[in-house]
Design an enzyme around this catalytic site. Structure first.
Site, PDB file in Angstrom:
ATOM      1  N   CYS A 106      67.990 -47.164  84.653  1.00 30.54           N
ATOM      2  CA  CYS A 106      68.258 -46.644  83.306  1.00 30.54           C
ATOM      3  C   CYS A 106      69.427 -45.662  83.292  1.00 30.54           C
ATOM      4  CB  CYS A 106      67.016 -45.989  82.732  1.00 30.54           C
ATOM      5  SG  CYS A 106      65.645 -47.149  82.602  1.00 30.54           S
ATOM      6  N   CYS A 144      56.367 -43.831  73.360  1.00 30.87           N
ATOM      7  CA  CYS A 144      57.153 -44.688  74.264  1.00 30.87           C
ATOM      8  C   CYS A 144      58.374 -45.216  73.512  1.00 30.87           C
ATOM      9  CB  CYS A 144      56.333 -45.904  74.709  1.00 30.87           C
ATOM     10  SG  CYS A 144      54.729 -45.489  75.440  1.00 30.87           S
ATOM     11  N   ILE A 147      61.809 -51.461  72.954  1.00 28.65           N
ATOM     12  CA  ILE A 147      62.646 -52.384  73.731  1.00 28.65           C
ATOM     13  C   ILE A 147      63.847 -52.760  72.855  1.00 28.65           C
ATOM     14  CG2 ILE A 147      62.701 -54.754  74.625  1.00 28.65           C
ATOM     15  CD1 ILE A 147      59.721 -54.181  75.463  1.00 28.65           C
ATOM     16  N   HIS A 163      66.606 -47.928  73.423  1.00 26.41           N
ATOM     17  CA  HIS A 163      66.950 -47.765  74.840  1.00 26.41           C
ATOM     18  C   HIS A 163      67.388 -49.095  75.476  1.00 26.41           C
ATOM     19  CE1 HIS A 163      67.041 -46.455  78.895  1.00 26.41           C
ATOM     20  NE2 HIS A 163      65.792 -46.680  79.225  1.00 26.41           N
TER      21      HIS A 163
END
Lengths: 388, 388
Positions: free
Chosen positions: B86, B209, B212, B333
């Protein structure tokens, strides 16, 4: 840009190495390079790992460098992976070189590692096609042997060269590799042996194609002050050129613009020309590739490389020995390790430590790597020049 | 080391972007950054692409940078991929920064791109576990949400923090992202909304969280002479620190040695301290991560980050606004793009172009990224500092 020196080199044996995984291969090569450098491992300030397909073969896609270095108790320092298909190792070397040359660090480690032998060959070829324009090429079934067979056909057609002449590249490189204890395919071949081997893609038989290999190689680079301190100021890493292609479908297949550009860049940065090179490692993934690269690197005129090879000019003892290590054809080609392993060979040659493979008077060496393919050119080409 | 300036930035919208593939996403971000820089594309001398998992999602493992740049007619120049899970984008940025700082080139392009939304979520999580020590962790079923849930449990236990306090990070970042036209998850949430969302891994619900995402971001870096020539000498890229962890199973889970080291490095290189930072983008892959990073970056004492967040210090208008873009939680992300997108946000903040998200008096910005996991620490952490 400061001067950068090769303080230490190390590599594993190349081959189908059962029981040797990414991290143990990498650790073996790094340990050897660090020992050879005479520098304590705690002084390594930055590390770059070249690896192309680790996730597809081992599911260890990321953190490969960190895992290798942890084996050696090296933690905390900057580590990153550099990927450029088969030029991953040499691209990692380039970043290590720039990091020392910039003044940011004094000691950097570059290494390359790949584990390929745990997957069947047909699947390996599919995975390798992820290094093409996959949408246009790989998904249409175009794989590396097909691309280089097309290049071989074009080369033979354009210059009136026969398949037997391509085979001489393989004969020579296997003869060199026969004397290299780390080589994978140690065979003394005749032109007839090469031509009678299993056909892969006409005109390339399996002996025109490099084998599938596991392996790792590493190099420790240092600044001038550290080189002096540890007595390792003999071999200077003068330049690592990197270039990409034109991706022009109309251009001839018998020359690689990426190689020519990387060579121009490296010669300019190093202040030398092709006439100064005394020993070279050249990306012979397929026999024909060595011929085309020799021309693009300026070692002979276009169309003359087969003749030059036949005349023994590129054999040890000739004018410019090429692939004294055995090259990819004999030594093997663990993708990410290849560009670094070429520098291991050159460093040993320039140190005069190559035993039966020693090139007399070797004071300037060149390594050339090509990664990926797109419209018959490399996605990346690197040219590295070492100077004694 | 020469001074380096941010001449141009660009990014795509982040989200599940159907019909947008790696190459088109990358090209859109690069085109925007080049236009923004006022520099002709023919002057770009080197390019670095950060991308972590392209081969597993699209089969385009290699040559991603070359394919993106070919869309823009940019061929021939040095291009390589940099991977650090990442932190791939910020690691690519680091190499571009060093290449200009070293004097090797005057104009470098760093970009990041990822396409993830074409694969089901459960499979995405498996692939992401290739960014752990796969042999010890990923293969045993340890995936990112599990690791950060453990960290959250340890954090709550050690400092007497309640899940609702972790939720405040998510509420704040979504509130910031609601004003960002490029954010993926534009939601005005309450603490109750966050706590009532679907449980992923106790105490982390889906709103703790990050989503995606697909997306890309790009930045053009230049030397001082080019910056002057094109009138882009306002924003200096002062440093990109990079560090790895200790990988010591005995250490506490409530601090990241990799973040601390990267921060020390960046502060030292930039000649500033945490007290100088006026706006920050911090890797909030999960709500708890932002809290731990705030402490490791030196923005508050250990154990105080939840309190500081509750008091509004990290909200726009507070003492040190954090994740004004929406962060990973709201903005999204797309792995390789994240580190570069953080720099896009900071550059716009330092230029005073952030509209309703503008931080008054923002003259020094910090971006922090974390990649992979091993024994509860990042495999790589980066800290980037921009200076107006």
């Amino acid at each position: 840009m400061r001067n950068v020196y090769v303080a230490g080199v190390g590599m594993t044996r190349f081959g189908r190495l059962e029981g040797m995984e990414l991290r143990s291969l990498g650790a073996e090569a790094c340990r050897e390079a660090i020992l050879d450098s005479g520098i304590d491992r705690s002084r390594i300030e930055s590390a770059f790992v070249g690896t192309a397909f680790p996730g597809h073969f081992t599911r260890q896609e990321c953190a490969v460098g960190q895992l290798v270095l942890r084996q050696l108790g090296i933690t905390g320092i900057p580590v990153m992976r550099v990927e450029n298909a088969c030029a991953s190792g040499s691209s990692a070397l380039r970043e290590a070189w720039i990091s020392v040359a910039s003044g940011l660090v004094d000691v950097a480690l570059a290494f390359g590692v790949e584990k390929l032998s745990n997957v069947p060959t047909s699947e390996v070829m599919s995975i390798f096609s992820y290094a093409s324009d996959y949408e246009a090429e790989g998904s249409a079934g175009i794989i590396f042997p097909g691309v280089f067979a097309m290049i071989a056909q074009a080369y033979m057609h354009e210059y009136g060269v026969r398949p037997e002449q391509l085979a001489e590249v393989s004969v020579k490189n296997h003869r060199h590799g026969f004397e290299n204890p780390r080589a994978q395919r140690k065979l003394l071949l005749t032109v007839e042996d090469v031509q009678k081997a299993k056909m892969v893609c006409d005109p390339l038989t399996s002996m025109h194609c490099c084998p599938i290999s596991d392996g790792a190689a590493a190099v420790v680079l240092v600044s001038e002050s550290v080189a002096r301190e540890v007595g390792r100021g003999q071999i200077r890493l003068a330049a690592v050129g990197l270039a990409t292609g034109d991706y022009d479908a109309e251009r001839p297949l018998t020359t690689f613009p990426s190689t020519r550009r990387a060579a121009e860049q490296a010669y300019r940065l190093a202040g030398v020309g092709p006439e100064d090179i005394k020993v070279a490692e050249v990306h012979d993934c397929f026999s024909v590739a060595e011929l085309v690269h020799l021309e693009d690197l300026g070692f002979c005129e276009r169309g003359d490389a087969a003749k030059v090879t036949s005349q023994g000019e590129t054999t040890i003892g000739g004018r410019l020995p090429v692939n004294t290590s055995g090259g990819l054809l004999s030594k093997g080609h663990p993708v990410g390790a290849t560009g670094i392993a070429q520098v291991v060979e050159l460093t040993e040659q320039l140190r005069g430590h190559s035993g039966p493979r020693q090139v007399e008077g070797a004071n300037v060496g060149l390594a050339m790597c090509m990664g990926g393919f797109m419209f018959g050119d490399g996605c990346a080409a690197t040219v590295t020049i070492l100077h004694r």
